[in-house]
Design an enzyme around this catalytic site. Structure first.
Site, short mmCIF file in Angstrom:
data_model
loop_
_atom_site.label_atom_id
_atom_site.label_comp_id
_atom_site.label_asym_id
_atom_site.label_seq_id
_atom_site.Cartn_x
_atom_site.Cartn_y
_atom_site.Cartn_z
CG ASP A 252 -2.06 0.92 1.17
OD1 ASP A 252 -1.94 1.94 0.47
OD2 ASP A 252 -3.09 0.65 1.80
CB ILE A 253 2.92 2.57 -2.71
CG1 ILE A 253 3.47 1.14 -2.75
CG2 ILE A 253 4.04 3.58 -2.88
CD1 ILE A 253 4.05 0.75 -4.09
CD GLU A 254 -2.33 5.06 1.42
OE1 GLU A 254 -2.80 6.17 1.74
OE2 GLU A 254 -2.79 3.98 1.84
CG ASN A 255 2.16 10.63 3.42
OD1 ASN A 255 2.49 11.73 3.00
ND2 ASN A 255 1.58 10.46 4.59
#
Length: 562
Positions: free
Chosen positions: A381-384
């Site tokens: 989950d690749i975020e920010n």
């Protein structure tokens, strides 16, 4: 609670490979170089790296910052690789050449293999490097390189020039080779295709062949055969080949050949997964067996595996990897005939992708979780800004996923990221492009179509975002519609989103029906903890904020079959 998912903006890169050749020593009385740049793609304006190659697949084409034009080279230096990018060209013996280029970053080097080099440190502005060298008495090729320094961060290079005559005598060759003929496939596996073709002819000589799928240059070789690896199982690819000479003249494309890779370990039906998020860290975690019995759901996405320090995986960065509440939930799910996919990352917390020092270290951390639970799939989950908006971390994550996939036959890899209402943002597009360039062989690209910042048509926005993702997958990988859809996932947010968008059970049913009719790979939502009614309750951790039945979104999701 999880401060869910954001969208992103602009800038980044696309990747390369690796080359090497040596220079002979200089001798007296050299000839004088003609003032003509003999490098191919010196400013990376083609949008691809060819014929440049980079160590560790750490190079890419960036749209910012640039020195001239609209593109530049970005080298994502790691602690163990200086991201050296190089190009080999034909030169004339006993001749002096002038090499120059514009660079930006901490400790950037420009030089020629076996010969002279120079360097500078210019972290915030482009500066020009210049160096000259003389070829040996019998030397006919030279390898030009640019690289950064270990652990010093991404460097940029642009408008690189090697002034002098090209090999073969005059530096004025403008005749392209003939197009290769007879392209055919000689073999295939679930992840590779072998090709061969008839040699091209040229007035001076062919130096390389570029293999394409659609507009993407997948591989460059010197002979008339190649094996393209890092492909997806049960997937159709169309290949062409172009010939290139030392002066950079490129032929027309060969005939095309279409090949469907073999099925992977799961057979030819493809990967399908209905897996809503379940979080043991907050939100009154429900009994998974109760939810399974009530809804028929079989898979859960377990959130979140983070870094507990020193690149060590732990649930939420604090709960033990095994032996705690998360393992108890997993045991209950498996006892009821289901299974789980862990999600690494999320919006906040100390993330393994950002904190592990290298791709190999990250792969080691992922492997610990894979081994602990004998996993069939993992989700990143690749975020920010620490992961999604960091080009080097994106590459690190994709390289680690490629490693664990190779080391665990049959493992499915998923990447999850934010989106706009029309498809991937700049950073989403770069993530997909890097996955292709690295040969990461990602099974599912999952978008999170919510927190758009306004708009009430959550069905229309979700479909438009998924169609935009499909178009990007087609253009990047050369896939047809069906293949692109089969690599798409949707992860929504039930009830009220952080930005007060509303997804009702009726809307989620529409989305599920669309997902089934287009045969996508994965359907999820955030989260089972919130899959309970509390009309007017706002955005909270243990209910949806709207009127609904208990576990209604989970029941709808269980009807996803792909």
């Amino acid at each position: 609670m999880r401060n869910t998912l954001r969208r992103s903006r602009h800038r980044l890169l696309a990747l390369l490979g690796s080359a090497a050749l040596a220079l002979a020593g200089a001798i007296a009385l050299p000839g004088t170089a003609q003032a003509a740049n003999i490098l191919t793609n010196p400013g990376f304006e083609s949008g691809s790296l060819s014929p440049w190659t980079c160590t560790g697949n750490l190079g890419s084409v960036a749209s910012s910052p640039v020195h001239g034009g609209s593109k530049s080279l970005a080298g994502a230096v790691s602690s163990s690789d200086n991201a050296q990018c190089s190009q080999t060209v034909s030169v004339q013996p006993n001749t002096t050449y002038s090499l120059s280029g514009w660079v930006r970053g901490s400790y950037v080097y420009l030089g020629v293999n076996g010969g002279a080099s120079t360097w500078t440190t210019s972290p915030s502005a482009y500066s020009r490097l210049t160096v000259s060298f003389t070829t040996g008495a019998s030397q006919t090729s030279a390898t030009i390189y640019v690289h950064g320094w270990y652990a010093q961060g991404t460097y940029y290079a642009d408008d690189i020039s090697l002034d002098g005559p090209g090999g073969g005598g005059g530096g004025s060759d403008t005749q392209a080779p003939t197009a290769p003929t007879g392209l055919t496939s000689t073999g295939k596996t679930s992840s590779s295709v072998s090709l061969k073709w008839n040699a091209s002819t040229d007035n001076v000589g062919v130096t390389a062949y570029d293999i394409y799928s659609g507009s993407n240059n997948l591989l460059t070789v010197s002979g008339t055969s190649a094996t393209v690896s890092g492909l997806s199982p049960s997937t159709s690819y169309t290949f062409t080949v172009k010939a290139r000479d030392a002066a950079g003249n490129t032929s027309g494309a060969s005939n095309s050949v279409s090949v469907t890779t073999d099925a992977g370990g799961g057979g030819g039906t493809g990967f399908k997964q209905a897996a809503p998020y379940l979080y043991e860290g907050w939100g009154d975690p429900p009994s998974p067996s109760t939810v399974m019995s009530a809804t028929g759901i079989k898979w859960f996405t377990m959130a979140f595996v983070l870094d507990s320090g020193g690149c060590t995986p732990a649930w939420d960065g604090s709960r033990p990897l095994t032996g705690g509440a998360d393992q108890s939930a997993i045991n209950a799910i498996r006892s009821a005939g289901g299974d789980i996919v862990p999600s690494f990352g999320g919006w906040q917390g100390s993330k393994l992708g950002a904190n592990c020092a290298s791709a190999s270290a990250l792969a080691g951390a992922l492997q610990k979780v894979i081994d602990a639970y004998s996993l069939k799939a993992i989700d990143m989950d690749i975020e920010n800004s620490d992961e999604f908006e960091n080009e080097a971390v994106q590459a690190k994550i994709l390289t680690a996923l490629k490693t664990v996939k190779a080391n665990n036959p049959g493992l499915k890899t998923i990447v999850t990221f934010g989106t706009s209402t029309t498809g991937p943002t700049y950073y989403g597009n770069r993530l997909i492009e890097q996955a292709q360039s690295l040969g990461a062989n990602i099974d599912v690209f999952t978008i999170m179509p919510f927190d758009f910042g306004g708009g009430s048509d959550m069905y229309g926005n979700t479909v438009n975002a998924a169609e935009g993702l499909k178009a990007k997958l087609k253009s990047t990988f050369g896939w047809d519609d069906a293949t692109a859809y089969s690599h798409i996932g949707i992860s929504g947010m039930n009830g009220l989103s952080d930005q007060q968008e509303t997804t009702t059970p009726a809307i989620w049913t529409q989305i599920k029906d669309w997902a089934n009719s287009h045969h996508i790979a994965r359907l999820a939502f955030w989260s089972v903890n919130r899959d309970r009614p509390c009309p007017g309750g706002g955005v909270v951790s243990n209910c949806s904020g709207i009127s609904q039945n208990n576990w209604q979104f989970t029941s709808i999701t269980a009807g996803f079959t792909g």
